[in-house]
Scaffold this motif. Structure first.
Motif, short mmCIF file in Angstrom:
data_model
loop_
_atom_site.label_atom_id
_atom_site.label_comp_id
_atom_site.label_asym_id
_atom_site.label_seq_id
_atom_site.Cartn_x
_atom_site.Cartn_y
_atom_site.Cartn_z
N GLU A 162 -23.07 10.53 35.55
CA GLU A 162 -24.50 10.29 35.37
C GLU A 162 -25.14 9.61 36.58
O GLU A 162 -26.29 9.90 36.91
CB GLU A 162 -24.73 9.44 34.11
N HIS A 216 -29.29 11.50 32.09
CA HIS A 216 -28.75 12.39 31.08
C HIS A 216 -29.91 13.08 30.38
O HIS A 216 -31.06 12.65 30.50
CB HIS A 216 -27.89 11.60 30.07
N THR A 263 -19.59 12.06 31.76
CA THR A 263 -20.82 11.38 31.32
C THR A 263 -20.42 10.26 30.37
O THR A 263 -19.30 10.23 29.86
CB THR A 263 -21.76 12.37 30.60
N GLU A 321 -26.52 10.40 24.10
CA GLU A 321 -27.14 11.24 25.14
C GLU A 321 -26.08 11.80 26.09
O GLU A 321 -26.18 12.96 26.50
CB GLU A 321 -28.16 10.43 25.96
N GLY A 322 -25.11 10.96 26.45
CA GLY A 322 -24.06 11.42 27.36
C GLY A 322 -23.25 12.55 26.74
O GLY A 322 -22.91 13.53 27.41
N THR A 339 -25.32 15.72 26.62
CA THR A 339 -25.41 16.30 27.96
C THR A 339 -24.11 17.03 28.30
O THR A 339 -24.13 18.15 28.84
CB THR A 339 -25.69 15.18 28.99
#
Lengths: 202, 202
Positions: free
Chosen positions: A87, A111, A144, A149-150, A153
């Motif tokens: 990230e 992300h 990530t 969110e990671g 993504t």
């Protein structure tokens, strides 16, 4: 009302752009610099201007760089068949300090976060796809963060690159080495169980 | 070995001149500025250069000032017969924010510390003595910190000004308002007892 003088007030206000610096710390920093370290303040002023002017993005991996390519992409001894997706540039530093990884990186600079208007374009996925189409990359390691969110993504990138990259992997998540089970949070522990690995020879 | 790039490394190093900022925070600040707030970084660079260039010392009280006199010394509504002696400009701010004091200040910019080579000259005592000889100041309030050095400095100044100033006082030390006796340290508590004041009307 001026608290000190216009230039001091402006400096205190400007120091608040630093992460984790509130009004009290900003005031303490400004007083410290002007009372005891004017040379340091002048150096910091020049370093900031310098960095803003010189540091851009690597055209291949989006890492912070002062040339067209960052130090890692320009290093021909690195294994170009291995690409680790992170990230932020800080993540690269952590991985490099841990040692052992000899491939290249791709920096998302964030992300996916549709609510903040951050879509595939903003995190450089067209550039990543072009890189994958080159054919040099044989394995992608998704590093990530293990946040909602990671993970989203990582999932999005997996779907995008699957047709292009033979091997895709996600770094392992679980109980950190040296950590005590008693103090590890529940979701990490659940992850450690679901991701359990067979003991060799059993 | 470069961690990022020369300009980034220089910025991280320069950020460490800020009080309370170690290598990890400096790195986090540098990454934050270059990834997300380049405008803030440019503003901070200018504010630092500005402050270093413009902010000097008040010629009367040694407070930080952009003109010959600081805002307080230049303010004719302040009571010139009352002089409060403090260690730093930050102390002035704290007293001004508390409100109630309408006199002037004298800033030592430190305290006597022979072991560090800080003697009467370094904390501006010749200037203070000249101010006291002017005859305008009728009362001096010693507001140095209640530390060994602060007390020694207050004692030294008392001896120096006694022949010149009719009234000299030291700010009160004791249990802070809102503080609980149970959590106050022993020396503060001892100070509070030895400095006890008669209850009016008893």
């Amino acid at each position: 009302m001026h608290r000190f003088s216009p230039a001091m007030d402006a400096l205190i206000e400007a120091l608040r752009c630093l992460p984790g610096v509130g009004p009290k710390s900003a005031q303490r920093m400004a007083l410290h610099l002007l009372e005891r370290n004017r040379e340091g303040a002048a150096t910091l002023s020049r370093s900031l201007a310098d960095a803003v002017e010189r540091v851009g993005r690597c055209q291949q991996c989006r890492n912070l760089a002062e040339a067209v390519l960052c130090g890692i992409c320009a290093d021909t001894r690195r294994d170009a068949s291995l690409l680790c997706i992170v990230e932020t540039p800080g993540d690269i530093l952590a991985i490099e300090q841990a040692g052992g990884y000899r491939g290249r990186y791709f920096v998302l600079m964030g992300h996916l976060s549709p609510i903040d208007g951050i879509g595939p374009e903003e995190i450089g996925l067209p550039l990543l796809e072009a890189l994958a189409r080159d054919g040099e990359v044989q394995e992608v390691i998704l590093a990530t963060n293990p946040t909602v969110e990671g993970e989203a993504t990582a999932y999005y990138i997996t779907r995008m690159l699957e047709p292009l990259i033979p091997r895709m992997s996600r770094i392992a998540h679980g109980v950190p080495l040296g950590g005590e089970l008693e103090y590890v949070d529940g979701s990490t522990l659940a992850h450690a169980f679901s991701g359990r690995q067979p003991v060799p020879g059993s």
